[in-house]
Scaffold this motif. Structure first.
Motif, mmCIF file in Angstrom:
data_model
loop_
_atom_site.group_PDB
_atom_site.id
_atom_site.type_symbol
_atom_site.label_atom_id
_atom_site.label_comp_id
_atom_site.label_asym_id
_atom_site.label_seq_id
_atom_site.Cartn_x
_atom_site.Cartn_y
_atom_site.Cartn_z
ATOM 1 N N HIS A 796 13.170 -15.393 -23.253
ATOM 2 C CA HIS A 796 14.344 -15.934 -22.538
ATOM 3 C C HIS A 796 15.529 -14.961 -22.506
ATOM 4 O O HIS A 796 16.605 -15.332 -22.051
ATOM 5 N N LEU A 797 15.349 -13.721 -22.996
ATOM 6 C CA LEU A 797 16.491 -12.820 -23.156
ATOM 7 C C LEU A 797 17.240 -12.554 -21.858
ATOM 8 O O LEU A 797 18.460 -12.382 -21.862
ATOM 9 N N PHE A 798 16.522 -12.522 -20.730
ATOM 10 C CA PHE A 798 17.165 -12.158 -19.459
ATOM 11 C C PHE A 798 17.531 -13.376 -18.625
ATOM 12 O O PHE A 798 17.801 -13.264 -17.433
ATOM 13 N N GLU A 799 17.552 -14.566 -19.267
ATOM 14 C CA GLU A 799 17.946 -15.772 -18.569
ATOM 15 C C GLU A 799 19.456 -15.982 -18.674
ATOM 16 O O GLU A 799 20.090 -15.610 -19.671
ATOM 17 N N ARG A 800 20.015 -16.615 -17.663
ATOM 18 C CA ARG A 800 21.454 -16.871 -17.633
ATOM 19 C C ARG A 800 21.859 -17.792 -18.777
ATOM 20 O O ARG A 800 21.201 -18.790 -19.051
ATOM 21 N N PHE A 801 22.954 -17.441 -19.472
ATOM 22 C CA PHE A 801 23.583 -18.212 -20.555
ATOM 23 C C PHE A 801 22.767 -18.200 -21.854
ATOM 24 O O PHE A 801 23.184 -18.807 -22.837
ATOM 25 N N TYR A 802 21.604 -17.544 -21.876
ATOM 26 C CA TYR A 802 20.773 -17.657 -23.066
ATOM 27 C C TYR A 802 21.344 -16.840 -24.218
ATOM 28 O O TYR A 802 21.716 -15.680 -24.063
ATOM 29 N N ARG A 803 21.418 -17.463 -25.389
ATOM 30 C CA ARG A 803 21.813 -16.797 -26.638
ATOM 31 C C ARG A 803 20.873 -17.277 -27.734
ATOM 32 O O ARG A 803 20.635 -18.469 -27.883
ATOM 33 N N ALA A 804 20.304 -16.341 -28.484
ATOM 34 C CA ALA A 804 19.365 -16.707 -29.537
ATOM 35 C C ALA A 804 20.083 -17.468 -30.642
ATOM 36 O O ALA A 804 21.311 -17.437 -30.768
ATOM 37 N N GLU A 805 19.326 -18.198 -31.455
ATOM 38 C CA GLU A 805 19.887 -19.015 -32.518
ATOM 39 C C GLU A 805 19.750 -18.317 -33.868
ATOM 40 O O GLU A 805 19.033 -17.328 -34.025
ATOM 41 N N GLY A 806 20.416 -18.877 -34.864
ATOM 42 C CA GLY A 806 20.301 -18.373 -36.233
ATOM 43 C C GLY A 806 21.076 -17.092 -36.415
ATOM 44 O O GLY A 806 22.168 -16.879 -35.877
ATOM 45 N N GLU A 807 20.498 -16.160 -37.177
ATOM 46 C CA GLU A 807 21.182 -14.911 -37.497
ATOM 47 C C GLU A 807 21.424 -14.057 -36.266
ATOM 48 O O GLU A 807 22.318 -13.231 -36.224
ATOM 49 N N MET A 808 20.600 -14.295 -35.228
ATOM 50 C CA MET A 808 20.698 -13.469 -34.027
ATOM 51 C C MET A 808 21.942 -13.775 -33.203
ATOM 52 O O MET A 808 22.224 -13.086 -32.241
ATOM 53 N N VAL A 809 22.670 -14.850 -33.525
ATOM 54 C CA VAL A 809 23.890 -15.175 -32.788
ATOM 55 C C VAL A 809 25.036 -14.333 -33.340
ATOM 56 O O VAL A 809 25.496 -14.543 -34.452
ATOM 57 N N ARG A 810 25.480 -13.345 -32.561
ATOM 58 C CA ARG A 810 26.600 -12.498 -32.977
ATOM 59 C C ARG A 810 27.585 -12.360 -31.820
ATOM 60 O O ARG A 810 27.890 -11.270 -31.363
ATOM 61 N N GLY A 811 28.013 -13.464 -31.301
ATOM 62 C CA GLY A 811 28.962 -13.449 -30.200
ATOM 63 C C GLY A 811 28.273 -13.257 -28.866
ATOM 64 O O GLY A 811 27.049 -13.235 -28.758
ATOM 65 N N GLY A 812 29.071 -13.078 -27.837
ATOM 66 C CA GLY A 812 28.528 -12.867 -26.502
ATOM 67 C C GLY A 812 28.517 -14.146 -25.682
ATOM 68 O O GLY A 812 28.654 -15.243 -26.194
ATOM 69 N N THR A 813 28.335 -13.946 -24.366
ATOM 70 C CA THR A 813 28.348 -15.074 -23.438
ATOM 71 C C THR A 813 26.981 -15.423 -22.906
ATOM 72 O O THR A 813 26.826 -16.418 -22.204
ATOM 73 N N GLY A 814 25.977 -14.608 -23.179
ATOM 74 C CA GLY A 814 24.656 -14.874 -22.618
ATOM 75 C C GLY A 814 24.537 -14.403 -21.181
ATOM 76 O O GLY A 814 23.647 -14.831 -20.462
ATOM 77 N N LEU A 815 25.449 -13.502 -20.724
ATOM 78 C CA LEU A 815 25.406 -13.027 -19.340
ATOM 79 C C LEU A 815 25.021 -11.558 -19.225
ATOM 80 O O LEU A 815 24.529 -11.118 -18.187
ATOM 81 N N GLY A 816 25.247 -10.766 -20.281
ATOM 82 C CA GLY A 816 25.060 -9.326 -20.194
ATOM 83 C C GLY A 816 23.674 -8.926 -19.741
ATOM 84 O O GLY A 816 23.496 -8.161 -18.781
ATOM 85 N N LEU A 817 22.640 -9.433 -20.438
ATOM 86 C CA LEU A 817 21.268 -9.060 -20.081
ATOM 87 C C LEU A 817 20.871 -9.658 -18.739
ATOM 88 O O LEU A 817 20.110 -9.043 -17.978
#
Length: 866
Positions: A796-817
Motif C-alpha cells: 500500500h506504500l504508493f496509495e493516497r493517504f497511506y501511512r504504516a502503523e506502529g514504529e513505522m509511523v514517523r510523521g508525514g501526510t501519506g502523499l509523498g510516495l
C-alpha cells in the motif's frame, strides 16, 4: 432542532472569532468562544453591554470605512483592521462581515481571523527567496518608482512573462488591470498612502486572457524609510464565475417565483411562519406583504380547516412531499376557496422549510359538481344508458330502443320499430343461431351469452329477460347488450402479460419469492435458486424461514405478521436490508423489496431479493477511505504546525536579540530556511493532490542533463544526514545521458525518496543513491538500512493517504510516495519498493531513454561529496 444544534455547535467551536453586533450602536448581541479567548474579555463584560473605547477598534476611521463599504456593497470581505484586546495589546485581524436580522433587529455578523503572527512572519520572511518561490501566489516587488525588482515563479506562470523580461521594467508595462469605473486606480493609491496597505479584486489582462485577481499591495519600510512596495496576487477567476452563475440563478428563480400563475409559499417547517409568498398569493388572498411575511398561517386563519393542515404536515414528515391534495383556504375577505396543494421540504438558510405550490380549483370544483348533478338526473332517463337496450315482442319485433341502440345500427328509433331484431342487428333471416338462450327465455328465466357481432365489429354481452302478462304468458323480452370489446382485449392482454410475467420471473437475475400467510413458499424462481442454493422443488410448500439465519427468525416472523395485518385491505411496499442463509450454511447480505396485497381473501407477500455483497464491500472500502482522509487531515495539521512553530520560535529569538553568537545565528537561520523549504514542499504536495483530484496535474518535459535534477536534491540532504549521524553516499556514473523530463517534478521525486530514507534511518545508518544506465532506460535506486516495512505495508506504500502503523509511523501526510508514483508514471517510468522489516528498504524507479536524449556529458565533473 438538529439543524439548530449543529449550527450552535459550529458557531461556538469555530476557530474564527464570530460576533453578532447591533448595527445602530455596535452593542454585541452574541459572540463565540474564540472571540472571548482571543480578546481576553469575559462574557458578562461584553454581551448586551454598550461598547466603550470604540469597541476595540484602534482606528475609529477603520470602523467608519467598514460601515461605508458594507452600506455600498452589502458585504465586507477579508479587510485587515487593527483591534485592541482587553490587555491593550494591538492585534491585526482579517475582517469579513455582512448584514443579518437577529431578533428582529438589523445586525452585523462579523467573522475575524487573527493574522498578527502571520503578518510578523511575512515581514520576517520578505527577503527569503526560497520561501517566496514556494508560495502559489504571484509576488512582485517594486521600488519607489514602480520599477520591478522581484518577480517570482508563480508570477511567470500567471502573467506569462519570465522574470528576466519583467525585472527592471515599470510595473505598468507588465501588468494591466482593467478599471471597473473611473477613478478606481486613484482610490487604490489614496488607500495605500493612508493605510500602508491596499486590498482589491481586479480584472487583469494576461497572456491567458482576462483573469480576476485578488491583489494586495504593502508598503515596504525600514523604520521611517520607504523603499518600495510588495504586490501579491491570487487567481480567483473560477470563484468569480461561480458567483456570477449563482447571482444569475437566483435572479431567474426570483423572477419565476413571483411571476408564476400558481400560488407559491415558503414557510418554516418548525413554527409555520411564512417567510416568502409570490404575487399570485397576494392577489388571490387579498393580503398585503407586510400582513403575511413573518406571521404564522394559523394565526391569520388561512387554513379554513386546521385538521387539514395537521394531516398535510403528517404526510410531509412521513413521505417528504405532498402531491395534489385538495384543501380549503380562507381569503382575507372570509371567502372559502378550494386549492390543489403540493409541497415538499426544502432547506433554506440552514432552516427546514415547506415549499408549497397550489392551484385554485374552486371554479373547476363547482363545474364538476354541476356536471355530477346533471348526470344523476339524466341517469334516470332511458337514453342515458350507454348499453344497447331494446324491448321486443314475442316474435322478436322491436317495440322500443334507446339512443345507444339506434346509434349503433345507424337508424332512427321510429325507423326500427316493427322490424325484427335479427334483421337489424345480425343481418340475417332467423334468430335461433344468434340467440342460443331463446329456449331459456321460454322457461321464464333470464339468460345471457357473449358473442362477436361482425356487423358492428364489437364483442357483446347480451342479457335477455322475459316479459309476462298477468296470466303468465310470454309477451316479449328485454335485451341489454353491453359492449365488452375492451374487456375482451384486456383479457387477451392479461393472458399474454401473465405469460410474459411467468417468463420474467423465471429469467430474472434477482430472487423472486412469494409466500402465503403461513409463510410457506408459493413462488421460487431461478434467481432465488442461484442466490440461496435451494431448487424450486426443495422450497415450494416449505417455510421461508429455511433461508433466514436462526438469530433473525423471530424478528422476521413478527415483521411478516405485522405486514399482513396492516395491509389486509390495501397494498404495501417496503425495502429492507438483511442477511440470507445459503444452503451451504454461508450468510449472504441481501436487499429485500417486500410487497403485500390481498388476493382472493388471502394476503400474499412477494419478495424481490438482490445479492448486495459487492455493494457492502464497496461501502466498507468507502468507510476505510473516509477514515484515511480523516487521519490525513490530522496529519496535515500536525505537519504544518511543526515547521511553523520552529520558524516562529527561532525567528522571535533572532528578532529579540537573544542569540548574539554569529555561529548560533547562522545555525538558527539554516533551521528556519530548512523548515520553510519543508513547509513549501508540504504545501506543494497538497496542491499536487488537489490537481490530481480535478485532473489538472501535468508535467512540462524538456531535454535536461540528468545531473540538473539529481545533484542539487542530494546536496540539500547532506546537512540533515550529518545532523542525524547518517552516512550519505552516491554511486553515480560520471557520464550520464540527457533526458526529456520535467526537472522540477523529478527533483520532487528525488527529495521525497531521500527524505523518507533519512526519516526512517536511525543514527549510525547509511543511505546510498545509485544510478545505472540500462539498455533503454535509467535506473535510480535509493537504499537505506533503516527500520524497513512489512510485506503487508509494502503493498500500500504508493496509495493516497497511506501511512504504516506502529514504529513505522514517523510523521508525514501519506502523499509523498503517491505523488512520486504519479510523476514517474507520467514520464512513462515505473517505481517500486523492496524491503525487509528491520533490515532496510530500497526504492527504485526507471525513466525511459528516448531519441531526443542519450548523448553522454558531464564526463569531467565530480559526484557531490566525493
Amino acid at each position: 432542532r438538529e439543524s439548530e444544534e449543529k449550527f450552535s455547535k459550529a458557531f461556538r467551536s469555530s476557530p474564527e472569532a464570530i460576533v453578532i453586533a447591533r448595527l445602530i450602536d455596535g452593542t454585541i448581541m452574541e459572540a463565540n468562544d474564540s472571540f472571548f479567548q482571543t480578546t481576553g474579555y469575559a462574557r458578562e463584560e461584553i454581551i448586551n453591554v454598550k461598547p466603550v473605547n470604540n469597541g476595540g477598534w484602534i482606528n475609529p476611521e477603520d470602523r467608519i470605512k467598514m460601515l461605508n463599504t458594507l452600506k455600498e456593497k452589502g458585504v465586507v470581505r477579508n479587510e485587515e483592521y487593527y483591534f485592541r484586546n482587553k490587555s491593550g495589546e494591538k492585534r491585526t485581524k482579517l475582517f469579513s462581515a455582512e448584514l443579518i436580522n437577529f431578533g428582529s433587529e438589523p445586525c452585523l455578523l462579523s467573522i475575524t481571523t487573527d493574522i498578527t503572527e502571520r503578518k510578523k512572519m511575512e515581514e520576517a520572511l520578505r527577503f527569503s527567496d526560497t520561501a517566496l518561490k514556494s508560495i502559489r501566489e504571484s509576488i512582485i516587488a517594486v521600488d519607489n518608482d514602480n520599477v520591478i525588482t522581484y518577480w517570482n515563479n508563480y508570477s511567470e506562470e500567471l502573467f506569462g512573462i519570465k522574470a528576466n523580461e519583467a525585472i527592471g521594467k515599470h510595473l505598468k508595462e507588465v501588468t494591466k488591470p482593467l478599471e471597473e469605473y473611473p477613478g478606481q486606480r486613484t482610490e487604490r493609491i489614496q488607500r495605500l498612502k493612508a493605510n500602508g496597505y491596499s486590498h482589491n479584486e481586479l480584472i487583469y489582462t494576461t497572456s491567458q486572457g482576462n483573469l480576476w485577481l485578488d491583489t494586495s499591495v504593502q508598503i515596504m519600510r525600514e523604520g521611517e524609510k520607504q523603499y518600495g512596495y510588495v504586490l501579491t496576487a491570487s487567481d480567483i477567476t473560477e470563484r468569480k464565475k461561480t458567483e456570477a452563475a449563482l447571482r444569475e440563478s437566483e435572479e431567474k428563480f426570483s423572477k419565476a417565483f413571483h411571476s408564476s400563475p400558481q400560488v407559491i409559499v415558503i414557510s418554516s417547517l418548525n413554527n409555520g411562519v411564512m417567510l416568502e409568498v409570490n404575487e399570485t398569493f397576494l392577489r388571490l388572498t387579498g393580503y398585503a406583504p407586510e400582513e403575511v411575511i413573518g406571521n404564522k398561517s394559523s394565526e391569520l386563519g388561512i387554513w379554513a380547516k386546521p385538521e387539514e393542515r395537521i394531516r398535510m404536515l403528517a404526510i410531509l414528515r412521513e413521505k417528504g412531499a405532498v402531491r395534489n391534495e385538495e384543501y380549503t383556504f380562507r381569503m382575507k375577505s372570509g371567502e372559502l376557496r378550494t386549492w390543489l396543494f403540493s409541497g415538499e421540504i426544502a432547506t433554506i438558510n440552514n432552516e427546514p422549510c415547506i415549499l408549497s405550490v397550489t392551484t385554485d380549483i374552486t371554479e373547476r370544483k363547482k363545474a364538476e359538481e354541476a356536471i355530477r348533478v346533471a348526470a344523476e338526473e339524466w341517469q334516470t332517463t332511458f337514453d342515458s344508458i350507454n348499453d344497447l337496450v331494446s324491448v321486443q315482442d314475442k316474435d322478436f319485433g322491436l317495440v322500443r330502443v334507446n339512443k345507444a341502440y339506434s346509434n349503433a345500427v345507424g337508424m332512427k328509433p321510429e325507423e326500427l320499430y316493427g322490424k325484427k331484431c335479427y334483421e337489424v342487428l345480425h343481418k340475417t333471416n332467423h334468430c335461433i343461431e344468434h340467440c342460443p338462450h331463446f329456449q331459456t327465455v321460454q322457461t321464464k328465466k333470464t339468460a345471457s351469452h357473449e358473442m362477436f357481432e361482425p356487423n358492428l365489429g364489437v364483442y357483446l354481452d347480451i342479457v335477455t329477460s322475459p316479459i309476462f302478462d298477468q296470466a303468465g304468458n310470454l309477451t316479449g323480452t328485454v335485451h341489454i347488450a353491453k359492449d365488452i370489446t375492451e374487456r375482451k382485449r384486456a383479457e387477451q392482454a392479461l393472458r399474454e402479460s401473465e405469460e410474459k410475467y411467468r417468463e420474467l420471473i423465471s429469467t430474472s437475475l434477482d430472487g423472486i419469492i412469494a409466500i402465503d400467510p403461513q409463510n410457506r413458499v408459493m413462488v421460487w424462481n431461478q434467481g432465488a435458486e442461484n442466490l440461496f442454493g435451494y431448487s424450486e422443488k426443495e422450497m415450494l410448500g416449505n417455510s421461508i424461514l429455511k433461508i433466514i439465519p436462526e438469530r433473525d427468525r423471530a424478528k422476521v416472523i413478527i415483521r411478516l405478521d405485522n405486514l399482513n395485518k396492516a395491509n389486509a385491505d390495501k397494498q404495501s411496499n417496503t425495502v429492507k436490508e438483511g442477511t440470507g442463509l445459503n444452503k451451504n450454511g454461508s450468510e449472504v447480505p441481501v436487499e429485500i423489496s417486500l410487497s403485500s396485497r390481498e388476493l382472493e381473501n388471502t394476503c400474499i407477500t412477494t419478495a424481490i431479493v438482490r445479492d448486495i455483497t459487492v455493494r457492502k464491500e464497496a461501502e466498507k472500502k468507502l468507510k476505510e477511505i473516509e477514515k484515511m482522509k480523516s487521519e490525513f487531515l490530522s496529519n496535515v495539521s500536525h505537519e504544518l504546525r511543526t515547521p511553523l512553530q520552529s520558524i516562529g520560535g527561532f525567528t522571535k529569538l533572532l528578532m529579540n536579540g537573544q542569540v548574539p553568537d554569529p555561529a548560533d545565528q547562522q545555525e538558527f537561520l539554516q533551521i528556519i530556511d530548512r523548515e520553510a523549504l519543508h513547509l513549501g514542499n508540504l504545501i506543494n504536495s497538497l496542491l499536487d493532490m488537489s490537481r490530481l483530484e480535478d485532473g489538472r496535474f501535468k508535467i512540462n518535459p524538456r531535454l535536461l542533463p540528468v545531473r540538473d535534477f539529481l545533484i542539487d536534491p542530494i546536496k540539500s540532504f547532506y546537512s540533515l544526514a550529518r545532523d542525524k549521524d547518517i552516512t550519505l553516499t552516491e554511486d553515480i556514473p560520471a557520464q550520464l545521458p540527457e533526458m526529456e523530463v520535467d526537472g522540477d517534478r523529478m527533483r520532487q521525486v528525488i527529495i521525497n525518496l531521500i527524505g523518507n530514507a533519512v526519516k526512517f534511518s536511525d543514527p549510525g545508518g547509511s543511505i546510498n543513491i545509485k544510478v545505472e544506465k540500462q539498455q533503454d532506460q535509467l535506473l535510480f535506486q535509493i537504499s537505506d538500512h533503516g527500520i524497513g516495512v512489512s510485506d503487508e505495508a509494502r503493498k500500500h506504500l504508493f496509495e493516497r493517504f497511506y501511512r504504516a502503523e506502529g514504529e513505522m509511523v514517523r510523521g508525514g501526510t501519506g502523499l509523498g510516495l503517491f505523488i512520486s508514483k504519479q510523476i514517474v508514471d507520467a514520464h512513462g517510468g515505473r517505481i517500486w519498493a523492496e524491503s525487509k522489516l528491520g533490515q532496510g528498504s530500497t526504492f527504485s524507479f526507471t525513466l525511459p531513454l528516448n531519441s531526443k536524449g542519450g548523448n553522454e556529458h558531464d564526463s569531467g565533473k565530480e559526484n557531490p561529496g566525493n
